[in-house]
Design an enzyme around this catalytic site. Structure first.
Site, PDB file in Angstrom:
ATOM      1  N   ARG A 204      -3.347  -9.783   5.418  1.00  0.00           N
ATOM      2  CA  ARG A 204      -3.076  -9.408   3.948  1.00  0.00           C
ATOM      3  C   ARG A 204      -2.117  -8.804   3.728  1.00  0.00           C
ATOM      4  O   ARG A 204      -1.651  -8.148   2.571  1.00  0.00           O
ATOM      5  CB  ARG A 204      -4.573  -8.739   3.349  1.00  0.00           C
ATOM      6  CG  ARG A 204      -5.508  -9.736   3.314  1.00  0.00           C
ATOM      7  CD  ARG A 204      -6.928  -9.336   2.510  1.00  0.00           C
ATOM      8  NE  ARG A 204      -7.642  -8.314   3.099  1.00  0.00           N
ATOM      9  CZ  ARG A 204      -8.390  -7.767   2.579  1.00  0.00           C
ATOM     10  NH1 ARG A 204      -8.677  -7.646   1.322  1.00  0.00           N
ATOM     11  NH2 ARG A 204      -9.034  -6.625   3.237  1.00  0.00           N
ATOM     12  N   PHE A 205      -1.393  -8.272   4.699  1.00  0.00           N
ATOM     13  CA  PHE A 205       0.205  -7.756   4.749  1.00  0.00           C
ATOM     14  C   PHE A 205       0.370  -6.392   3.934  1.00  0.00           C
ATOM     15  O   PHE A 205       1.061  -6.097   3.265  1.00  0.00           O
ATOM     16  CB  PHE A 205       0.960  -8.776   4.037  1.00  0.00           C
ATOM     17  CG  PHE A 205       0.710 -10.202   4.636  1.00  0.00           C
ATOM     18  CD1 PHE A 205       1.226 -10.332   5.826  1.00  0.00           C
ATOM     19  CD2 PHE A 205       0.188 -11.113   3.892  1.00  0.00           C
ATOM     20  CE1 PHE A 205       0.612 -11.682   6.487  1.00  0.00           C
ATOM     21  CE2 PHE A 205      -0.186 -12.254   4.396  1.00  0.00           C
ATOM     22  CZ  PHE A 205       0.016 -12.660   5.573  1.00  0.00           C
ATOM     23  N   CYS A 206      -0.791  -5.680   4.016  1.00  0.00           N
ATOM     24  CA  CYS A 206      -0.803  -4.120   3.303  1.00  0.00           C
ATOM     25  C   CYS A 206      -0.695  -4.294   1.715  1.00  0.00           C
ATOM     26  O   CYS A 206       0.018  -3.653   1.139  1.00  0.00           O
ATOM     27  CB  CYS A 206       0.047  -3.094   3.796  1.00  0.00           C
ATOM     28  SG  CYS A 206      -0.269  -2.806   5.609  1.00  0.00           S
ATOM     29  N   ALA A 207      -0.957  -5.395   1.300  1.00  0.00           N
ATOM     30  CA  ALA A 207      -0.960  -5.786   0.084  1.00  0.00           C
ATOM     31  C   ALA A 207      -2.271  -6.396  -0.645  1.00  0.00           C
ATOM     32  O   ALA A 207      -2.451  -7.504  -1.229  1.00  0.00           O
ATOM     33  CB  ALA A 207       0.439  -6.635  -0.516  1.00  0.00           C
TER      34      ALA A 207
ATOM     35  N   HIS B 243       0.771  -1.324  -0.001  1.00  0.00           N
ATOM     36  CA  HIS B 243      -0.072   0.111  -0.061  1.00  0.00           C
ATOM     37  C   HIS B 243       0.927   1.331  -0.010  1.00  0.00           C
ATOM     38  O   HIS B 243       0.415   2.182  -0.562  1.00  0.00           O
ATOM     39  CB  HIS B 243      -1.024   0.046   1.370  1.00  0.00           C
ATOM     40  CG  HIS B 243      -1.892  -1.120   1.086  1.00  0.00           C
ATOM     41  ND1 HIS B 243      -2.698  -1.365   2.301  1.00  0.00           N
ATOM     42  CD2 HIS B 243      -1.970  -1.937   0.221  1.00  0.00           C
ATOM     43  CE1 HIS B 243      -3.408  -2.534   2.116  1.00  0.00           C
ATOM     44  NE2 HIS B 243      -3.301  -2.692   0.739  1.00  0.00           N
TER      45      HIS B 243
END
Length: 431
Positions: free
Chosen positions: A362-365, A125
């Site tokens: 979701r790991f900022c992706a 992100h």
């Protein structure tokens, strides 16, 4: 499931400040902490922690103070600027601007780009959101990297863009992108290349001049210097023409009530008192990584990565996410999803029952994860220069038992995530 141990728990390439740290587990007792959340925030290298302790007594104001401590602090910042430039192969006229982190650095760059920016949908992100209101064009990644590069070329060819901004390595899959190829592609179509090196730089050397990168952004907290600083390094003209990233003292030559005269150079974007300790810690960390050597670090982490993926492949009901079928080069990152059960519950049990730190989510992706995964969330394990084979083995063993048999204790799902129903672990005494 059991894997034969081949080395001691502390047989690591680079000692970390948290080496040997023990944490409590449910039911009483303590175990050596295993940190496999390196991709999110890496602990300080031991030499960095020593360096910070050594320079703290000299902390003072910078650039305008006449005292000895002020001059020492100024030297720490400016010496760090030189060290960062050297480490990333900056050109002689590139700027090194210190920021809070990669997100801050890319937001600064976004304010300076005189046109559209093209990005891939695989980005963190930090490299998706800053461009959203500034002419962002998103290219969907294809099943192979070669086809993805073709898609980027097709986007850039008929319609000019000012910048192509890409991750150096995915924080979701660990897959490493061919930066030199992407730099040539961007330049061929009249664009510049920016690299989000938050994941890549702590594990692989980045060289702007040799690779043709125009801008690189990275964070100290992922590069074993978790003291709140990062950097943007790159070509001066856009940065000198951009509005000051922060309006305040140090960014101006003179201030009038009608108008002010703004500086050029790094100072234009570094208003206010800088994070002297964090900036100096970055320089210390990069120096230690250089001392360890690129080949030694890559060999160490490649062996751990192969061990991690081999272990995961042997656990039924576990699938490792992969973005590109034709990419074999990857960092020590593995994101998995489970055929059944909650990865959030598994992550909580790994921590509470086994003393192993990973990450679930979701790991900022989000766009990339949603395209790759069948389930709502994944579990990510990541290794680094301070990790050991024993770390990997403990994780694989514990994960296999949890997938097969479930947690040994009861957990409740709360707004804060999965938590032990009866948590008897004492809180650390941190002062």
């Amino acid at each position: 499931m059991s894997i034969t141990r081949t080395d001691a728990p502390h047989s690591v390439l680079a000692p970390l400040a948290d080496a040997g740290l023990e944490v409590p587990v449910l039911g009483g007792g303590r175990v050596r902490h295993v940190n496999l959340d390196i991709a999110a925030s890496a602990p300080a290298l031991a030499v960095v922690a020593v360096h910070v302790e050594r320079v703290l007594p000299y902390y003072a104001s910078v650039h305008r103070g006449t005292g000895y401590l002020s001059q020492a602090s100024t030297a720490l910042v400016e010496d760090a600027r030189v060290a960062v430039a050297r480490h990333v192969g900056a050109r002689i006229d590139d700027h090194v601007v210190f920021t809070r982190n990669t997100t801050d650095a890319l937001n600064l760059l976004a304010s300076a780009v005189p046109g559209d920016t093209v990005v891939l949908d695989i980005e963190h992100h930090a490299n998706l959101l800053p461009w959203e209101r500034r002419g962002r064009r998103v290219v969907l990644a294809q099943p192979t990297l070669s086809a993805t590069i073709d898609s980027l070329a097709a986007e850039l060819r008929p319609r000019p863009a000012a910048l192509l901004s890409v991750t150096g390595a995915s924080n979701l899959t660990g897959e490493v992108l061919p930066i030199d190829v992407l730099a040539s592609l961007a330049h061929e179509h009249g664009a510049r290349l920016a690299v989000d090196a938050a994941q890549l730089l702590p594990h692989r050397r980045v060289d702007l001049a040799a690779s043709g990168i125009d801008y690189v952004a990275f964070s100290g907290h992922k590069a074993y210097a978790p003291f709140g600083a990062g950097a943007l390094v790159g070509r001066a003209d856009w940065l000198d023409a951009a509005p000051a990233h922060l309006a305040g003292g140090g960014a101006v030559e003179s201030v009038g009530l009608a108008a002010s005269v703004w500086r050029t150079g790094p100072e234009r974007h570094e208003a206010g008192t800088p994070n002297v300790i964090g900036i100096s810690a970055i320089a210390s960390a990069l120096g230690e990584l250089e001392r360890l050597g690129d080949d030694a670090r890559r060999s160490h982490e490649t062996a751990l990565t192969e061990r991690l993926h081999a272990g995961l492949a042997g656990i039924p009901g576990v699938r490792v996410l992969r973005g590109f079928a034709d990419v074999d080069d990857r960092l020590g990152i593995a994101t998995i999803e489970l055929e059944r059960g909650s990865v959030g519950l598994v992550a909580a049990a790994l921590a509470a029952e086994h003393g192993i730190s990973v990450r679930a989510g979701r790991f900022c992706a989000h766009p990339f994860f949603d395209r790759l995964a069948a389930r709502a969330n994944g579990l990510r394990a990541s290794v680094g220069a301070g990790s050991s084979a024993d770390d990997v083995d403990r994780f694989v063993d514990a994960l296999a038992r949890l997938v097969a048999d479930g947690p040994a204790h009861a957990y409740d799902r709360t707004p804060a995530g999965w938590c032990p129903r009866h948590d008897d672990r004492p809180r650390p005494e941190l002062g």
